[in-house]
Design a protein around this motif. Structure first.
Motif, mmCIF file in Angstrom:
data_model
loop_
_atom_site.group_PDB
_atom_site.id
_atom_site.type_symbol
_atom_site.label_atom_id
_atom_site.label_comp_id
_atom_site.label_asym_id
_atom_site.label_seq_id
_atom_site.Cartn_x
_atom_site.Cartn_y
_atom_site.Cartn_z
ATOM 1 N N ALA A 132 30.860 -14.675 -81.477
ATOM 2 C CA ALA A 132 31.990 -14.013 -80.823
ATOM 3 C C ALA A 132 32.116 -14.479 -79.379
ATOM 4 O O ALA A 132 31.189 -14.346 -78.586
ATOM 5 C CB ALA A 132 31.814 -12.500 -80.880
ATOM 6 N N THR A 133 33.300 -15.042 -79.025
ATOM 7 C CA THR A 133 33.621 -15.455 -77.658
ATOM 8 C C THR A 133 34.915 -14.764 -77.269
ATOM 9 O O THR A 133 35.931 -14.905 -77.960
ATOM 10 C CB THR A 133 33.784 -16.980 -77.559
ATOM 11 N N LYS A 134 34.867 -14.016 -76.187
ATOM 12 C CA LYS A 134 36.042 -13.268 -75.768
ATOM 13 C C LYS A 134 37.184 -14.218 -75.466
ATOM 14 O O LYS A 134 37.054 -15.156 -74.685
ATOM 15 C CB LYS A 134 35.704 -12.437 -74.517
ATOM 16 N N ALA A 135 38.307 -13.983 -76.128
ATOM 17 C CA ALA A 135 39.484 -14.831 -75.937
ATOM 18 C C ALA A 135 40.396 -14.230 -74.875
ATOM 19 O O ALA A 135 40.282 -13.047 -74.523
ATOM 20 C CB ALA A 135 40.237 -14.973 -77.248
ATOM 21 N N LYS A 136 41.272 -15.044 -74.347
ATOM 22 C CA LYS A 136 42.319 -14.541 -73.456
ATOM 23 C C LYS A 136 43.300 -13.721 -74.288
ATOM 24 O O LYS A 136 43.545 -14.003 -75.459
ATOM 25 C CB LYS A 136 43.052 -15.704 -72.790
ATOM 26 N N ASP A 137 43.866 -12.680 -73.640
ATOM 27 C CA ASP A 137 44.779 -11.796 -74.351
ATOM 28 C C ASP A 137 46.091 -12.494 -74.670
ATOM 29 O O ASP A 137 46.515 -13.429 -73.994
ATOM 30 C CB ASP A 137 45.085 -10.559 -73.515
ATOM 31 N N VAL A 138 46.705 -11.989 -75.728
ATOM 32 C CA VAL A 138 48.109 -12.296 -75.985
ATOM 33 C C VAL A 138 48.912 -11.187 -75.308
ATOM 34 O O VAL A 138 48.745 -10.011 -75.637
ATOM 35 C CB VAL A 138 48.416 -12.346 -77.493
ATOM 36 N N VAL A 139 49.746 -11.557 -74.330
ATOM 37 C CA VAL A 139 50.516 -10.571 -73.552
ATOM 38 C C VAL A 139 51.911 -10.487 -74.149
ATOM 39 O O VAL A 139 52.606 -11.503 -74.280
ATOM 40 C CB VAL A 139 50.584 -10.952 -72.059
ATOM 41 N N VAL A 140 52.314 -9.257 -74.480
ATOM 42 C CA VAL A 140 53.633 -9.034 -75.071
ATOM 43 C C VAL A 140 54.521 -8.389 -73.999
ATOM 44 O O VAL A 140 54.215 -7.311 -73.483
ATOM 45 C CB VAL A 140 53.535 -8.122 -76.318
ATOM 46 N N HIS A 141 55.614 -9.090 -73.667
ATOM 47 C CA HIS A 141 56.558 -8.623 -72.636
ATOM 48 C C HIS A 141 57.823 -8.079 -73.296
ATOM 49 O O HIS A 141 58.188 -8.496 -74.401
ATOM 50 C CB HIS A 141 56.947 -9.766 -71.694
ATOM 51 N N TYR A 142 58.514 -7.181 -72.547
ATOM 52 C CA TYR A 142 59.769 -6.590 -73.010
ATOM 53 C C TYR A 142 60.781 -6.720 -71.863
ATOM 54 O O TYR A 142 60.605 -6.103 -70.811
ATOM 55 C CB TYR A 142 59.575 -5.126 -73.412
ATOM 56 N N GLN A 143 61.821 -7.513 -72.069
ATOM 57 C CA GLN A 143 62.782 -7.809 -71.024
ATOM 58 C C GLN A 143 64.200 -7.726 -71.572
ATOM 59 O O GLN A 143 64.430 -7.863 -72.775
ATOM 60 C CB GLN A 143 62.547 -9.219 -70.465
ATOM 61 N N ASP A 144 65.147 -7.506 -70.581
ATOM 62 C CA ASP A 144 66.546 -7.596 -70.984
ATOM 63 C C ASP A 144 67.019 -9.027 -70.808
ATOM 64 O O ASP A 144 66.222 -9.924 -70.469
ATOM 65 C CB ASP A 144 67.404 -6.610 -70.187
ATOM 66 N N ALA A 145 68.298 -9.253 -71.010
ATOM 67 C CA ALA A 145 68.830 -10.618 -70.972
ATOM 68 C C ALA A 145 68.730 -11.229 -69.587
ATOM 69 O O ALA A 145 68.743 -12.462 -69.442
ATOM 70 C CB ALA A 145 70.278 -10.619 -71.456
ATOM 71 N N ASN A 146 68.602 -10.398 -68.567
ATOM 72 C CA ASN A 146 68.495 -10.897 -67.193
ATOM 73 C C ASN A 146 67.052 -11.092 -66.761
ATOM 74 O O ASN A 146 66.793 -11.424 -65.601
ATOM 75 C CB ASN A 146 69.195 -9.925 -66.235
ATOM 76 N N GLY A 147 66.136 -10.864 -67.694
ATOM 77 C CA GLY A 147 64.724 -11.036 -67.371
ATOM 78 C C GLY A 147 64.103 -9.820 -66.723
ATOM 79 O O GLY A 147 62.949 -9.875 -66.265
ATOM 80 N N SER A 148 64.821 -8.726 -66.692
ATOM 81 C CA SER A 148 64.285 -7.507 -66.087
ATOM 82 C C SER A 148 63.382 -6.783 -67.079
ATOM 83 O O SER A 148 63.665 -6.732 -68.278
ATOM 84 C CB SER A 148 65.433 -6.579 -65.666
ATOM 85 N N LYS A 149 62.296 -6.274 -66.607
ATOM 86 C CA LYS A 149 61.336 -5.554 -67.423
ATOM 87 C C LYS A 149 61.933 -4.231 -67.862
ATOM 88 O O LYS A 149 62.451 -3.455 -67.047
ATOM 89 C CB LYS A 149 60.065 -5.321 -66.628
ATOM 90 N N ILE A 150 61.862 -3.937 -69.146
ATOM 91 C CA ILE A 150 62.436 -2.697 -69.661
ATOM 92 C C ILE A 150 61.387 -1.840 -70.369
ATOM 93 O O ILE A 150 61.704 -0.746 -70.828
ATOM 94 C CB ILE A 150 63.604 -2.984 -70.620
ATOM 95 N N ALA A 151 60.159 -2.346 -70.487
ATOM 96 C CA ALA A 151 59.063 -1.550 -71.059
ATOM 97 C C ALA A 151 57.751 -2.176 -70.590
ATOM 98 O O ALA A 151 57.708 -3.340 -70.169
ATOM 99 C CB ALA A 151 59.133 -1.513 -72.581
ATOM 100 N N ASP A 152 56.702 -1.374 -70.626
ATOM 101 C CA ASP A 152 55.397 -1.867 -70.187
ATOM 102 C C ASP A 152 54.873 -2.944 -71.140
ATOM 103 O O ASP A 152 55.078 -2.874 -72.358
ATOM 104 C CB ASP A 152 54.390 -0.720 -70.124
ATOM 105 N N ASP A 153 54.200 -3.924 -70.578
ATOM 106 C CA ASP A 153 53.582 -4.979 -71.387
ATOM 107 C C ASP A 153 52.502 -4.381 -72.284
ATOM 108 O O ASP A 153 51.880 -3.361 -71.962
ATOM 109 C CB ASP A 153 52.948 -6.051 -70.498
#
Length: 599
Positions: A371-392
């Protein structure tokens, strides 16, 4: 009396005739055999033998108690016996009785070249004195015991008869001659009593040809002891030298033969001489021993040891074991059961123990990556303008572990938005590098906002305005200026955001008194009586226009016209002024006309 005497005479004649017939039936075969043995058969004797045979058959049929006949299975033995019995007509088929077999006298020869697998019938030849089987190959040595029952024998000659043992002669105590050369006898100690008896006249065990095949898996220093060859005095008969001088002969050291090199599958043959020196006799036991040494090793197909991860990927070099068929192998040792950095052994496929064979074999060590700790897969939530609309959100785990962010846990349903697209791979394997997945959403159309203008009793004073926009975008309304009315209540939701529910904004007005109207008229002359909110306003009657990220206000032309009509107080004040002006103009024209007439 004479008649009686004649009758007695006839009786005597008849009795004598019958007796003669019986005597002829009994002794006729013996006469025929003797005539045949003297080899002076004449045409007359042949006729007598034929008549005798016919008489014998007739006697057999008439006999009330018939003697048992012996079936002789081997054709060679059967022919030899029937030849001795002079059964020339049915030599191949006749089965004699024991008494017939016992009647055979003198020498009996079984000197046919065809091999013999059965000696059945010979044990009944109790009348013979000599037995010759020269050049007849006796295939089954168990049959030799039948010869051992012929204790009356005085002479035995069995040269070149394929003998390997003479144990059957120990009961033949009447022998004066024992001649058994050119066989493969290994032990002549059974002839000891005969050799030292006073009856011995002939003794010959020369030219024995012994053969031995030895199989071995040794490849070097192959040691083969001298073959056990026993002389007349129960002594080991010693090596007398090689029969053929050759460089291929092994070394002879202390009663052993040593072959330096014998390759797998190789065959080596050598012959040496032997002689029984324990007695001084011309026919003493002697001959040759031919030993064939065969290395039975055969090249086996290789055994391959593989090293793979759980996905079948090679993680270390294969190891190969070669050898010979039948060789044992063990790949459980540290040499093969490897410790590989970053991996832990999970299982072994195939047997780590066994023997090499004619077919290839494989043993596979399966390892699991530590077992080797991997980097996370980060899930983003944005609108069409790239603005954050929910927490990652984050998907965590070990390197090479699978991930899946296409599930409901990660693909969120966000109020006021619809999913437009996904940027990045929603499934895959975690790695040592960060991975990003972005869900891009678009604002959904909100429910309309209706702006009403009413009096205190809920009656509409002006057409309602409809505001449209995307959910979450702001809207802003303002009060209208309505002639004869004054704003009484400004609603709390005059400003807000579009939502999934319909909203209503209501401005409430109260009616102006006359004085309030006059004051209002003077205060509003020259001013625009149509309030405009901060959003864009269109004046298209009966239409509601929505532009992206803007709030549009719809207003009827009738309301615009109504706003331009004068108020009630304004009409009364203007009338007096007009009337006064008209009076002045009329007076002025009257004066002008009078003046013109005087002139």
């Amino acid at each position: 009396m004479k008649i009686f005497n004649k009758m007695n005479g006839l009786k005597r004649i008849f009795t004598i005739g019958v007796s003669c017939g019986i005597i002829l039936n009994v002794f006729a075969p013996a006469f025929v055999v003797r005539a045949d043995s003297q080899s002076t058969q004449t045409a007359q004797e042949t006729s007598i033998a034929t008549d005798s045979l016919a008489s014998q058959k007739e006697s057999d049929l008439n006999s009330t108690v018939e003697e048992a006949r012996i079936w002789i299975p081997n054709e060679t033995v059967r022919q030899a016996i029937n030849k001795a019995l002079k059964r020339t007509i049915d030599i191949n088929t006749y089965s004699p009785t024991k008494s017939e077999l016992a009647s055979i006298k003198g020498d009996f020869r079984l000197d046919f070249k065809d091999p013999v697998d059965s000696l059945e019938g010979i044990q009944y030849l109790t009348g013979i004195s000599s037995l010759y089987t020269t050049n007849t190959k006796i295939l089954n040595e168990e049959e030799l015991s039948k010869i051992g029952k012929l204790t009356q024998l005085t002479y035995l000659s069995m040269g070149n008869s394929n003998l390997t043992s003479i144990a059957f002669v120990k009961n033949l105590t009447n022998l004066t001659g024992m001649v058994l050369p050119n066989n493969a006898v290994r032990d002549v100690s059974f002839s000891h009593d005969f050799y030292y008896s006073n009856n011995r006249k002939q003794y010959n065990f020369q030219s024995q040809q012994i053969e031995e095949t030895i199989e071995t898996t040794q490849t070097s220093n192959v040691t083969i002891p001298e073959l056990k060859v026993i002389g007349v005095n129960n002594n080991q008969v010693s090596f007398e030298g090689f029969a053929i001088n050759s460089s291929n002969n092994p070394n002879h050291v202390e009663n052993n033969f040593i072959i330096d090199n014998l390759k797998p599958g190789e065959v080596k043959k050598f012959t040496y001489r032997f002689a029984d020196r324990s007695i001084n006799h011309a026919g003493a036991f002697s001959g040759t021993v031919t030993i064939t040494v065969k290395n039975t090793l055969e090249e086996a197909m290789p055994l391959t040891v593989k090293y793979q991860d759980v996905n079948g990927n090679q993680i270390a070099e294969d190891q190969v074991i070669n050898g010979y068929i039948g060789d044992s192998y063990d790949v459980s040792t540290e040499k093969y059961n490897l410790k590989i950095d970053g991996y832990t052994l999970k299982e072994v496929q195939g047997s780590p123990y066994g023997i090499l064979a004619e077919t290839p074999q494989t043993v596979t060590y399966i390892y699991e990556k530590n077992a080797t700790k991997a980097k996370d897969v980060v899930v983003h939530y944005q609108d069409a303008n790239g603005s954050k609309i929910a927490d990652d959100q984050f998907f965590s785990g070990n390197v090479n572990a699978p991930y899946d962010v296409s599930t409901k846990e990660y693909q969120l349903e966000i109020s006021g938005y619809t999913l437009e697209k996904v940027v990045g791979s929603v499934t895959g394997f975690l790695s040592e590098e960060e991975q990003n997945v972005t869900y891009v959403y678009e604002r959904a159309e909100g429910q309309p906002v209706t702006v009403n203008y009413e009096d205190e009793e809920g009656n509409s004073l002006s057409p309602s305005e409809i505001l449209n926009g995307k959910i979450g975008l702001p809207y802003e309304t303002t009060a209208k200026t309505i002639a004869g009315w004054v704003l009484k209540t400004t609603p709390e939701n005059a400003q807000g955001v579009f939502s999934e529910e319909m909203q209503t904004v209501t401005y409430v007005y109260s009616k102006l008194s006359d004085n309030e109207k006059n004051e209002d008229d003077s205060a509003t002359i020259g001013k625009d009586k149509i309030p405009v909110n901060q959003a864009e306003t269109t004046k298209n009657k009966g239409k509601t226009i929505t532009t992206k990220n803007k709030t549009t206000v719809s207003k009827d032309k009738s309301s615009l016209t109504a706003d331009k009509l004068p108020k009630t107080g304004e009409l009364m004040n203007h009338s007096w002024v007009i009337i006064g002006l008209l009076v002045i103009i009329v007076v002025f024209f009257i004066a002008v006309i009078k003046h013109t007439r005087k002139k």
